[in-house]
Design a protein around this motif. Structure first.
Motif, PDB file in Angstrom:
ATOM      1  N   HIS A 156     137.570  -3.472 -14.202  1.00 26.24           N
ATOM      2  CA  HIS A 156     138.920  -3.444 -14.557  1.00 26.24           C
ATOM      3  C   HIS A 156     138.881  -5.288 -15.372  1.00 26.24           C
ATOM      4  O   HIS A 156     140.257  -5.762 -15.205  1.00 26.24           O
ATOM      5  N   ASP A 157     137.698  -5.526 -15.588  1.00 27.44           N
ATOM      6  CA  ASP A 157     137.672  -7.000 -16.139  1.00 27.44           C
ATOM      7  C   ASP A 157     137.912  -6.666 -17.909  1.00 27.44           C
ATOM      8  O   ASP A 157     137.364  -6.020 -18.792  1.00 27.44           O
ATOM      9  N   MET A 158     139.153  -6.337 -18.410  1.00 27.86           N
ATOM     10  CA  MET A 158     139.149  -5.886 -20.124  1.00 27.86           C
ATOM     11  C   MET A 158     138.528  -6.990 -21.173  1.00 27.86           C
ATOM     12  O   MET A 158     137.518  -6.108 -21.305  1.00 27.86           O
ATOM     13  N   ALA A 159     138.196  -8.069 -21.105  1.00 30.79           N
ATOM     14  CA  ALA A 159     137.577  -9.013 -21.791  1.00 30.79           C
ATOM     15  C   ALA A 159     136.092  -7.950 -21.595  1.00 30.79           C
ATOM     16  O   ALA A 159     135.159  -8.054 -23.357  1.00 30.79           O
ATOM     17  N   SER A 160     135.123  -7.889 -20.502  1.00 31.19           N
ATOM     18  CA  SER A 160     134.363  -7.457 -20.627  1.00 31.19           C
ATOM     19  C   SER A 160     134.355  -6.391 -20.786  1.00 31.19           C
ATOM     20  O   SER A 160     133.236  -5.463 -21.781  1.00 31.19           O
ATOM     21  N   ALA A 161     135.037  -5.606 -20.954  1.00 27.66           N
ATOM     22  CA  ALA A 161     135.275  -3.731 -20.951  1.00 27.66           C
ATOM     23  C   ALA A 161     135.098  -4.039 -22.465  1.00 27.66           C
ATOM     24  O   ALA A 161     133.889  -3.410 -23.449  1.00 27.66           O
ATOM     25  N   ARG A 162     135.892  -4.533 -23.569  1.00 30.77           N
ATOM     26  CA  ARG A 162     136.332  -4.953 -24.672  1.00 30.77           C
ATOM     27  C   ARG A 162     134.714  -5.573 -25.530  1.00 30.77           C
ATOM     28  O   ARG A 162     134.232  -4.700 -26.227  1.00 30.77           O
ATOM     29  N   LYS A 163     133.732  -5.922 -24.245  1.00 29.87           N
ATOM     30  CA  LYS A 163     132.757  -7.020 -25.123  1.00 29.87           C
ATOM     31  C   LYS A 163     131.667  -5.708 -25.415  1.00 29.87           C
ATOM     32  O   LYS A 163     130.789  -5.249 -26.459  1.00 29.87           O
TER      33      LYS A 163
ATOM     34  N   ILE B 211     135.470   3.592 -24.490  1.00 29.10           N
ATOM     35  CA  ILE B 211     136.500   3.009 -23.475  1.00 29.10           C
ATOM     36  C   ILE B 211     137.280   4.559 -22.729  1.00 29.10           C
ATOM     37  O   ILE B 211     137.468   5.357 -23.491  1.00 29.10           O
ATOM     38  N   ALA B 212     137.083   4.615 -21.299  1.00 28.02           N
ATOM     39  CA  ALA B 212     137.823   5.832 -20.915  1.00 28.02           C
ATOM     40  C   ALA B 212     138.218   4.621 -19.808  1.00 28.02           C
ATOM     41  O   ALA B 212     137.949   3.996 -19.284  1.00 28.02           O
ATOM     42  N   MET B 213     139.764   5.714 -19.107  1.00 27.00           N
ATOM     43  CA  MET B 213     140.167   5.726 -18.344  1.00 27.00           C
ATOM     44  C   MET B 213     140.488   6.394 -17.577  1.00 27.00           C
ATOM     45  O   MET B 213     140.777   7.366 -17.710  1.00 27.00           O
ATOM     46  N   ILE B 214     140.327   6.389 -15.842  1.00 29.12           N
ATOM     47  CA  ILE B 214     140.047   6.954 -14.512  1.00 29.12           C
ATOM     48  C   ILE B 214     141.799   6.517 -14.121  1.00 29.12           C
ATOM     49  O   ILE B 214     141.513   5.085 -13.661  1.00 29.12           O
ATOM     50  N   HIS B 215     142.506   7.446 -13.451  1.00 28.55           N
ATOM     51  CA  HIS B 215     143.533   7.188 -12.513  1.00 28.55           C
ATOM     52  C   HIS B 215     143.507   8.524 -11.784  1.00 28.55           C
ATOM     53  O   HIS B 215     143.623  10.144 -12.499  1.00 28.55           O
ATOM     54  N   GLU B 216     144.087   8.012 -10.162  1.00 26.06           N
ATOM     55  CA  GLU B 216     143.946   9.530  -9.772  1.00 26.06           C
ATOM     56  C   GLU B 216     142.809  10.459  -9.854  1.00 26.06           C
ATOM     57  O   GLU B 216     142.841  11.659  -9.707  1.00 26.06           O
ATOM     58  N   GLY B 217     141.728  10.145  -9.858  1.00 23.53           N
ATOM     59  CA  GLY B 217     140.339  10.752  -9.983  1.00 23.53           C
ATOM     60  C   GLY B 217     140.100  11.477 -11.179  1.00 23.53           C
ATOM     61  O   GLY B 217     140.172  12.691 -11.394  1.00 23.53           O
TER      62      GLY B 217
ATOM     63  N   ASP C  24     148.305   1.433 -21.706  1.00 22.71           N
ATOM     64  CA  ASP C  24     149.086  -0.267 -22.262  1.00 22.71           C
ATOM     65  C   ASP C  24     149.510  -0.509 -21.234  1.00 22.71           C
ATOM     66  O   ASP C  24     148.781  -1.866 -20.529  1.00 22.71           O
ATOM     67  N   GLN C  25     149.738   0.202 -19.378  1.00 22.56           N
ATOM     68  CA  GLN C  25     150.093  -0.483 -18.538  1.00 22.56           C
ATOM     69  C   GLN C  25     148.782  -1.893 -17.770  1.00 22.56           C
ATOM     70  O   GLN C  25     148.690  -2.671 -16.993  1.00 22.56           O
ATOM     71  N   PHE C  26     147.461  -1.052 -17.926  1.00 21.90           N
ATOM     72  CA  PHE C  26     146.731  -1.638 -17.620  1.00 21.90           C
ATOM     73  C   PHE C  26     145.653  -2.811 -18.230  1.00 21.90           C
ATOM     74  O   PHE C  26     145.390  -3.697 -17.431  1.00 21.90           O
ATOM     75  N   ILE C  27     145.912  -2.596 -19.268  1.00 25.13           N
ATOM     76  CA  ILE C  27     144.886  -3.557 -20.424  1.00 25.13           C
ATOM     77  C   ILE C  27     146.458  -4.979 -20.829  1.00 25.13           C
ATOM     78  O   ILE C  27     145.751  -6.131 -20.654  1.00 25.13           O
ATOM     79  N   HIS C  28     147.208  -4.579 -20.508  1.00 22.08           N
ATOM     80  CA  HIS C  28     148.551  -5.964 -20.366  1.00 22.08           C
ATOM     81  C   HIS C  28     148.706  -6.067 -18.844  1.00 22.08           C
ATOM     82  O   HIS C  28     149.253  -7.341 -18.899  1.00 22.08           O
ATOM     83  N   GLY C  29     148.357  -5.618 -17.866  1.00 18.78           N
ATOM     84  CA  GLY C  29     148.373  -5.998 -16.433  1.00 18.78           C
ATOM     85  C   GLY C  29     149.768  -6.357 -16.043  1.00 18.78           C
ATOM     86  O   GLY C  29     150.113  -7.199 -15.405  1.00 18.78           O
ATOM     87  N   ARG C  30     150.535  -5.104 -16.539  1.00 20.37           N
ATOM     88  CA  ARG C  30     151.347  -5.110 -15.943  1.00 20.37           C
ATOM     89  C   ARG C  30     152.264  -4.167 -14.312  1.00 20.37           C
ATOM     90  O   ARG C  30     151.417  -3.209 -14.493  1.00 20.37           O
ATOM     91  N   ALA C  31     153.093  -4.995 -13.424  1.00 23.35           N
ATOM     92  CA  ALA C  31     152.873  -4.598 -12.034  1.00 23.35           C
ATOM     93  C   ALA C  31     153.896  -2.770 -12.671  1.00 23.35           C
ATOM     94  O   ALA C  31     154.012  -1.777 -12.162  1.00 23.35           O
TER      95      ALA C  31
END
Lengths: 258, 258
Positions: free
Chosen positions: A202-209, A214-220, A240-247
């Protein structure tokens, strides 16, 4: 995709009692491709890796590696399947009763019967490729810092030149500089070994590098996948919510563990 | 809650646990006989379980033999039967107290150590790491412990038998002023081969129980430090209870109708 997929999942589900962790994952990784799966804690990322590895059995659906169905393998067929993999664990998972070189050479000595002297030379060579000096080979894992342990764990994962390498949150618990060092090593090692890489983070810097895709998983379920450079204009509210880290957003925080 | 439902749930949970343990035990025993064998690991366990338990077993049986002589003296002196003390000591030690005391002490020492070590390896993913390094954890971790525990406990108990009888000898000769030569010849006079042999068979069963409980609880522990603590407690408690139960069952089998 033109090349045949190395790993192919379709309709994979897995539940623990009443909790549905994977709810039908459809997903594939091409040969020599590096794919990163992102997603919040408790969304089923680790369970998915363990299902592919054969450490857990999915309840339904199919998992194919090199076109071979793996979800029902047993005995020596399962051993042969698992021999294709190397894995870097989140907490490094080094064997603390063994010195560093025996950790790195573990598979060579125990499973491939390489004589200890040659195995130690190969372990030291592998340690050098992750930037570690030969003199740490005789230390024990507990004598190393977290970043060094991670490098040793990376050396262990690549030492037997596996076809597929899994990275489970490779940068968790490291400072930003050490994270970047590990990311660079991952990119370099995966290229050198010529492996297919699948990472969860869940480290976006690492994911980009480290990723091609990239695939995003949510609720299975996989809710989005695409090329790494497209992640910033995915048009997907979850991403969008995940990569910007919004609550605030479509992802509601799971308070209870899945 | 409805008390009937509670009884039902408890019974079902108990049966589930028994079934789970039985499947684990069958799988573990099978791996003791199917190659590859990790001789280094087996040798290490022989030293850990056997050699390092010698002081504990020796001290326990020494004082057991001593107190046995002292107590039977107070009883037998009342009807002038002191000459029966050597026989009472050697029969009690070889048939009952040697195996049971050694078994309980080793359960505390080794059962706890195995559960804590395997439990920590489980929660730090080292057991999963073994699988990804083409090494079966049942063969590498569990089989060596079961083999060593089952084979070495009879040896430990034999040493304990000798030390225990020697404890009785010390008390009788130096405290109660028996004749040393008489004591030794009286000890042998009524001793049968099966008295010692039955104790050693018990010891082998206890060794299996101790290592099996340690492995089972450690291997299946979950949930961090607390889980490992719980696994350790369960390993020692269940091994101790099973030792006492099987001690009765085995005594009944060996000496049925005698």
């Amino acid at each position: 995709m033109t090349i045949a997929p190395k790993i192919e999942l379709s309709g994979v589900t897995k539940s623990f009692d009443e909790k549905h962790v994977l709810r039908g994952v459809d997903f594939s990784v091409g040969t020599r491709e590096s794919v990163v799966i992102i997603g919040g804690s408790g969304t089923g990322k680790s369970v998915m890796l363990k299902c592919i590895l054969g450490l857990m059995r999915p309840d339904s659906g199919s998992i194919k590696v090199d076109g071979q169905e793996t979800s029902k393998l047993r005995g020596s067929a399962l051993d042969a399947h698992q021999a294709k993999f190397g894995m870097l664990f989140q907490g490094s998972a080094l064997f603390d009763s063994l010195p560093v070189w025996r950790n790195v050479a573990f598979k060579l000595v125990q499973a491939q019967g390489v004589p200890p002297k040659e195995a130690k030379e190969r372990a030291i060579a592998t340690l050098a490729s992750v930037g570690l000096a030969p003199d740490i080979a005789d230390l024990y894992p507990s004598e190393l810092s977290g970043g060094m342990q991670k490098r040793v764990a990376l050396a262990r994962a690549i030492a037997s030149k596996p076809e597929i390498i899994f990275f489970d949150e490779p940068t968790t618990g490291l400072d930003p500089i050490m994270s970047d060092v590990i990311n660079e090593l991952i990119v370099k090692c995966v290229r050198e070994v010529g492996a297919t890489a699948l990472s969860i983070t869940h480290d976006m810097a690492s994911a980009r590098k480290i990723s091609d895709r990239i695939a995003m998983i949510h609720e299975g379920r996989i809710v989005w996948q695409g090329k790494t450079q497209d992640i910033d204009h995915s048009g997907n509210p979850y991403v969008d919510q995940f990569i910007h880290g919004r609550a605030e957003g479509p992802i509601k925080m799971q308070v209870r563990k899945l | 809650m409805n008390p009937l439902a509670l009884i039902g749930r408890t019974c079902i949970e108990f049966l589930l646990a028994v079934g789970h343990l039985a499947r684990f035990a069958i799988r573990a025993v099978r791996h003791c006989f199917v190659p590859p064998f990790y001789l280094r690991q087996i040798a290490r366990q022989f030293i850990d379980i056997g050699y390092y338990s010698l002081p504990v077993v020796g001290l326990t049986t020494l004082f057991t033999g001593m107190v046995l002589a002292l107590q039977s003296h107070t009883g037998f002196a009342r009807f002038d039967a002191e000459s029966a003390i050597p026989t009472v000591v050697i029969l009690s030690i070889t048939r009952e107290l040697g195996p049971v005391m050694a078994g309980l002490m080793v359960a505390g020492r080794i059962g706890a150590a195995i559960a804590a070590e395997l439990g920590t390896m489980r929660v730090t993913e080292q057991i999963d790491a073994l699988t990804t390094l083409s090494t079966n954890p049942f063969k590498y971790l569990i089989a060596p412990r079961l083999i060593a525990g089952t084979l070495i406990l009879p040896v430990l108990v034999l040493v304990g038998d000798i030390v225990g009888v020697f404890g009785g000898f010390l008390v009788c000769v130096y405290d109660l002023k028996f004749n040393a030569a008489n004591y030794i010849s009286q000890s042998w006079q009524y001793l049968e081969h099966r008295d010692v042999a039955s104790g050693l068979w018990k010891a082998a069963v206890f060794g299996f129980i101790i290592t099996m409980m340690g492995c089972y609880h450690g291997f299946n522990s979950k949930g961090g430090a607390q889980g490992v603590g719980k696994a350790t407690t369960n390993a020692v408690v269940s091994a101790s209870i099973l030792i006492l139960v099987f001690n009765y069952v085995l005594t009944g089998l060996f000496f049925a109708g005698k």
